[in-house]
Write a protein that holds these residues in place. Structure first.
Motif, PDB file in Angstrom:
ATOM      1  N   GLN A 140       0.826  -1.201   0.000  1.00  0.00           N
ATOM      2  CA  GLN A 140       0.000   0.000   0.000  1.00  0.00           C
ATOM      3  C   GLN A 140       0.865   1.257   0.000  1.00  0.00           C
ATOM      4  N   ARG A 141       1.943   1.245   0.770  1.00  0.00           N
ATOM      5  CA  ARG A 141       2.837   2.412   0.784  1.00  0.00           C
ATOM      6  C   ARG A 141       3.452   2.638  -0.591  1.00  0.00           C
ATOM      7  N   ARG A 142       3.893   1.559  -1.236  1.00  0.00           N
ATOM      8  CA  ARG A 142       4.492   1.692  -2.568  1.00  0.00           C
ATOM      9  C   ARG A 142       3.450   2.199  -3.566  1.00  0.00           C
ATOM     10  N   THR A 143       2.245   1.669  -3.470  1.00  0.00           N
ATOM     11  CA  THR A 143       1.174   2.110  -4.359  1.00  0.00           C
ATOM     12  C   THR A 143       0.926   3.609  -4.223  1.00  0.00           C
ATOM     13  N   LEU A 144       0.860   4.094  -2.992  1.00  0.00           N
ATOM     14  CA  LEU A 144       0.583   5.509  -2.770  1.00  0.00           C
ATOM     15  C   LEU A 144       1.729   6.388  -3.275  1.00  0.00           C
ATOM     16  N   ILE A 145       2.964   5.938  -3.109  1.00  0.00           N
ATOM     17  CA  ILE A 145       4.107   6.725  -3.588  1.00  0.00           C
ATOM     18  C   ILE A 145       4.048   6.875  -5.109  1.00  0.00           C
ATOM     19  N   VAL A 146       3.783   5.770  -5.805  1.00  0.00           N
ATOM     20  CA  VAL A 146       3.724   5.811  -7.266  1.00  0.00           C
ATOM     21  C   VAL A 146       2.545   6.657  -7.733  1.00  0.00           C
ATOM     22  N   LEU A 147       1.392   6.476  -7.088  1.00  0.00           N
ATOM     23  CA  LEU A 147       0.219   7.247  -7.475  1.00  0.00           C
ATOM     24  C   LEU A 147       0.422   8.736  -7.232  1.00  0.00           C
ATOM     25  N   VAL A 148       1.039   9.086  -6.112  1.00  0.00           N
ATOM     26  CA  VAL A 148       1.297  10.497  -5.807  1.00  0.00           C
ATOM     27  C   VAL A 148       2.188  11.118  -6.878  1.00  0.00           C
ATOM     28  N   THR A 149       3.227  10.401  -7.296  1.00  0.00           N
ATOM     29  CA  THR A 149       4.117  10.909  -8.334  1.00  0.00           C
ATOM     30  C   THR A 149       3.360  11.162  -9.636  1.00  0.00           C
ATOM     31  N   ALA A 150       2.546  10.188 -10.028  1.00  0.00           N
ATOM     32  CA  ALA A 150       1.775  10.332 -11.268  1.00  0.00           C
ATOM     33  C   ALA A 150       0.748  11.450 -11.157  1.00  0.00           C
ATOM     34  N   GLN A 151       0.160  11.628  -9.968  1.00  0.00           N
ATOM     35  CA  GLN A 151      -0.852  12.664  -9.793  1.00  0.00           C
ATOM     36  C   GLN A 151      -0.258  14.067  -9.862  1.00  0.00           C
ATOM     37  N   ILE A 152       0.956  14.220  -9.369  1.00  0.00           N
ATOM     38  CA  ILE A 152       1.613  15.532  -9.475  1.00  0.00           C
ATOM     39  C   ILE A 152       1.764  15.924 -10.940  1.00  0.00           C
ATOM     40  N   ILE A 181     -17.959   6.629   0.351  1.00  0.00           N
ATOM     41  CA  ILE A 181     -19.221   5.882   0.412  1.00  0.00           C
ATOM     42  C   ILE A 181     -19.259   4.814  -0.671  1.00  0.00           C
ATOM     43  N   VAL A 182     -18.872   5.184  -1.899  1.00  0.00           N
ATOM     44  CA  VAL A 182     -18.881   4.222  -3.005  1.00  0.00           C
ATOM     45  C   VAL A 182     -17.855   3.111  -2.778  1.00  0.00           C
ATOM     46  N   ALA A 183     -16.640   3.481  -2.355  1.00  0.00           N
ATOM     47  CA  ALA A 183     -15.596   2.480  -2.133  1.00  0.00           C
ATOM     48  C   ALA A 183     -15.997   1.479  -1.057  1.00  0.00           C
ATOM     49  N   GLY A 184     -16.696   1.950  -0.030  1.00  0.00           N
ATOM     50  CA  GLY A 184     -17.125   1.058   1.038  1.00  0.00           C
ATOM     51  C   GLY A 184     -18.297   0.184   0.655  1.00  0.00           C
ATOM     52  N   ALA A 225      -7.418   3.517  -2.695  1.00  0.00           N
ATOM     53  CA  ALA A 225      -8.273   2.878  -1.684  1.00  0.00           C
ATOM     54  C   ALA A 225      -8.310   1.362  -1.814  1.00  0.00           C
ATOM     55  N   ASP A 226      -7.783   0.792  -2.895  1.00  0.00           N
ATOM     56  CA  ASP A 226      -7.895  -0.648  -3.117  1.00  0.00           C
ATOM     57  C   ASP A 226      -7.326  -1.477  -1.974  1.00  0.00           C
ATOM     58  N   LEU A 227      -6.193  -1.074  -1.444  1.00  0.00           N
ATOM     59  CA  LEU A 227      -5.517  -1.853  -0.406  1.00  0.00           C
ATOM     60  C   LEU A 227      -5.650  -1.232   0.981  1.00  0.00           C
ATOM     61  N   ALA A 228      -6.454  -0.170   1.101  1.00  0.00           N
ATOM     62  CA  ALA A 228      -6.599   0.519   2.384  1.00  0.00           C
ATOM     63  C   ALA A 228      -7.589  -0.215   3.278  1.00  0.00           C
ATOM     64  N   SER A 229      -7.341  -0.174   4.578  1.00  0.00           N
ATOM     65  CA  SER A 229      -8.302  -0.741   5.517  1.00  0.00           C
ATOM     66  C   SER A 229      -9.526   0.159   5.579  1.00  0.00           C
ATOM     67  N   PRO A 230     -10.687  -0.387   5.946  1.00  0.00           N
ATOM     68  CA  PRO A 230     -11.900   0.441   6.004  1.00  0.00           C
ATOM     69  C   PRO A 230     -11.748   1.679   6.880  1.00  0.00           C
TER      70      PRO A 230
END
Length: 433
Positions: free
Chosen positions: A31-43, A355-358, A149-154
Motif C-alpha cells: 500500500q505504501r508503494r502504491t501511494l508513492i507511485v500514485l502520488v508521483t503520477a498525480q503531481i 461511500i462508493v468504495a465502502g 483505496a484498493d488496499l486501504a483498511s476500512p
C-alpha cells in the motif's frame, strides 16, 4: 469492529495447497508503494489537467469568436472523459489498475497534441477532436483515487483517497502559473499563444503514463482480489451496497456539475472585466489548490465522522461559493469564490468516493466505480456546455447563484439516505437477519 481488529493487517484468502504471494504477506508495504507511485503520477497529471482548464475556454472563444460556445471545450473534454472513464474501468476490471490508468494518461497526451495541431492550423474540427480525447486525462486523474483505496483498511479508506487527491495540488497549482511562460514558448515556436499550456499537458500526461506503467507493481486492484480487507465488505447486504453506491454517486454528480459550470466561465468573466490570462491563471490556480489541498483534512474528517455530514457541508460551501462569485468582478473576490468552489467540490468528492468504495466488492469494484465516474463525467459535460449558454443569455451572476442553489440538493439526498439506512437497521434489529 473493534480498534484492534481495525489495526490488524489484511488476511490472505485461504487457498488449498498454495502460499500467498510475498506482496500479500506484506500488504502495508504494498500500500505504501502504491501511494508513492500514485502520488508521483498525480503531481504530473495535475499539471496536465490544470493547463487545459486555464485557457481552454479562452482559446475556443478566440477560434470561434463567440462567447456562447466558450463552454464547449469544457463540455467536450468532459464528454471525452465519459468514454475514457468507461475504457479505463474496463481495462482495470480485466487487467488491473496499472494498464488502465496508463492507457488513460496516454490518451490525454494524444489529445493535447490534437489541440495544439488544431490551434496551429486554425481548424476548429481538429481542435475540438483533440479536446475530446484530452478529456481522458481528467477522468484518469479522478479514477486514480480509487487505486489508492484498493488496499486501504476500512478505517483509513478516505485518508488513502485523500492522499492521492492532494498530490494533484502541486501540478494543479503549477500548471496555471505556467500559462504565460508556456504561451511565450508556444508563440516562439509559431503556435498560437493560448495553445502553449497544452504543450505542458502533453508532456505531463505522457510521463505520468510511463511512471504508472513501470512502477505500479504489484497492481493494487489485482492484489486486493486475493485478500480479505475486513469483515465489513462481505457482511454488507445487497440493498445497503446499492444505496451506498447511489448516494455516493449523487453527491459527486451534483458537486461536479456545479463546480465545472462555474469554473468554466470564470476566465471568460474575468476577461470581460478587463483582466488578462495571468489573472485567470492565478484564480484557477487558487481554485485547483482548494480542490485538492484540503484532501488530508477532509479524509480525516470522513474517517473520523459520518461522511454524510461532510457531504452536507459540501452543499453549503458550494452555495457560499455561488453567492460570492455572483457579486464579484475583480480578481480577489473571484479568487475567494473559486477557493470556496474548490473546497466544496473536495468535500463532496472525498465523502462520495468513500461511500462508493465502502459499498463495492473487490471482484466488481473497477466496473462499478467506472460507471460512477461515467455519471460524474456526464454531469460535468452538461455543466460545461450549459454554462456558456447561461452566461450568454442571462449572465455570469445567474449562473453562479443557480449553481449554488443546485448544490443544496445534496442535503435532502444524504438526509433521506441516512433515514432509510436507519430504518433498515431498526428493521433488522426487530426481525433478525
Amino acid at each position: 469492529m473493534t480498534p484492534a481488529a481495525e489495526s490488524r493487517p489484511a488476511r490472505p484468502v485461504a487457498t488449498s495447497g498454495t502460499r500467498p504471494p510475498r506482496a500479500v504477506a506484506d500488504l502495508p508495504a504494498a500500500q505504501r508503494r502504491t501511494l508513492i507511485v500514485l502520488v508521483t503520477a498525480q503531481i504530473l497529471s495535475g499539471a496536465g489537467l490544470a493547463a487545459g482548464v486555464t485557457v481552454g475556454s479562452l482559446l475556443a472563444q478566440e477560434l470561434l469568436s463567440s462567447t456562447s460556445l466558450a463552454g464547449l471545450p469544457s463540455a467536450l473534454g468532459t464528454a471525452g472523459s465519459v468514454l475514457a472513464a468507461a475504457i479505463v474501468a474496463r481495462i482495470s476490471q480485466s487487467r488491473g489498475r496499472r494498464p488502465g490508468l496508463a492507457t488513460g494518461y496516454l490518451l490525454g497526451a494524444l489529445g493535447s497534441v490534437g489541440v495544439i495541431a488544431g490551434a496551429a492550423a486554425d481548424s476548429p474540427a481538429l481542435f475540438f477532436t483533440g479536446l475530446f480525447v484530452y478529456g481522458a486525462g481528467t477522468s484518469t486523474n479522478l479514477q486514480a483515487r480509487y487505486a489508492g483505496a484498493d488496499l486501504a483498511s476500512p478505517a483509513h479508506r478516505a485518508r488513502a483517497v485523500s492522499t492521492v487527491l492532494v498530490a494533484t495540488t502541486v501540478g494543479g497549482v503549477a500548471g496555471p502559473l505556467l500559462a504565460a511562460p508556456t504561451g511565450d514558448l508556444s508563440a516562439g515556436l509559431g503556435i498560437p499563444y493560448l495553445a502553449g499550456p497544452f504543450l505542458l499537458s502533453g508532456a505531463a500526461y505522457a510521463i505520468a503514463a510511463l511512471v504508472l506503467a513501470v512502477w505500479l507493481r504489484p497492481d493494487p486492484l489485482l492484489l486486493a482480489r486475493t485478500v480479505d480487507l475486513g469483515p465489513d465488505e462481505p457482511s454488507a447486504r445487497p440493498e445497503q451496497r446499492r444505496t451506498g453506491v447511489t448516494v455516493g454517486t449523487l453527491i459527486m454528480v451534483i458537486t461536479q456539475l456545479v463546480m465545472v459550470a462555474i469554473m468554466t466561465m470564470t476566465p471568460v468573466h474575468l476577461q470581460h472585466h478587463g483582466h488578462g490570462t495571468a489573472a485567470s491563471g492565478v484564480v484557477i490556480a487558487i481554485h485547483l489548490a482548494a480542490m485538492y489541498l484540503p484532501s488530508p483534512l477532509t479524509g480525516w474528517l470522513v474517517d473520523r465522522y459520518n461522511p454524510v455530514a461532510i457531504a452536507v457541508a459540501s452543499g453549503l460551501t458550494l452555495l457560499a461559493a455561488g453567492v460570492v462569485a455572483a457579486s464579484a468582478s475583480d480578481v480577489a473576490p473571484l479568487a475567494v469564490a473559486l477557493a470556496l468552489l474548490g473546497l466544496g467540490w473536495n468535500l463532496g468528492l472525498v465523502s462520495g468516493t468513500a461511500i462508493v468504495a465502502g459499498a463495492t466488492r473487490a471482484a466488481t469494484r473497477a466496473s462499478t466505480q467506472g460507471l460512477v465516474d461515467v455519471c460524474i463525467a456526464i454531469a460535468g459535460a452538461f455543466g460545461g456546455l450549459a454554462s456558456g449558454v447561461v452566461v450568454a443569455e442571462a449572465g455570469y451572476p445567474l449562473l453562479a447563484v443557480g449553481g449554488g442553489v443546485l448544490a443544496l440538493t445534496v442535503v435532502p439526498v444524504v438526509v433521506l439516505a441516512a433515514r432509510l439506512d436507519c430504518r433498515q437497521h431498526r428493521r433488522r434489529e426487530e426481525c433478525g437477519p
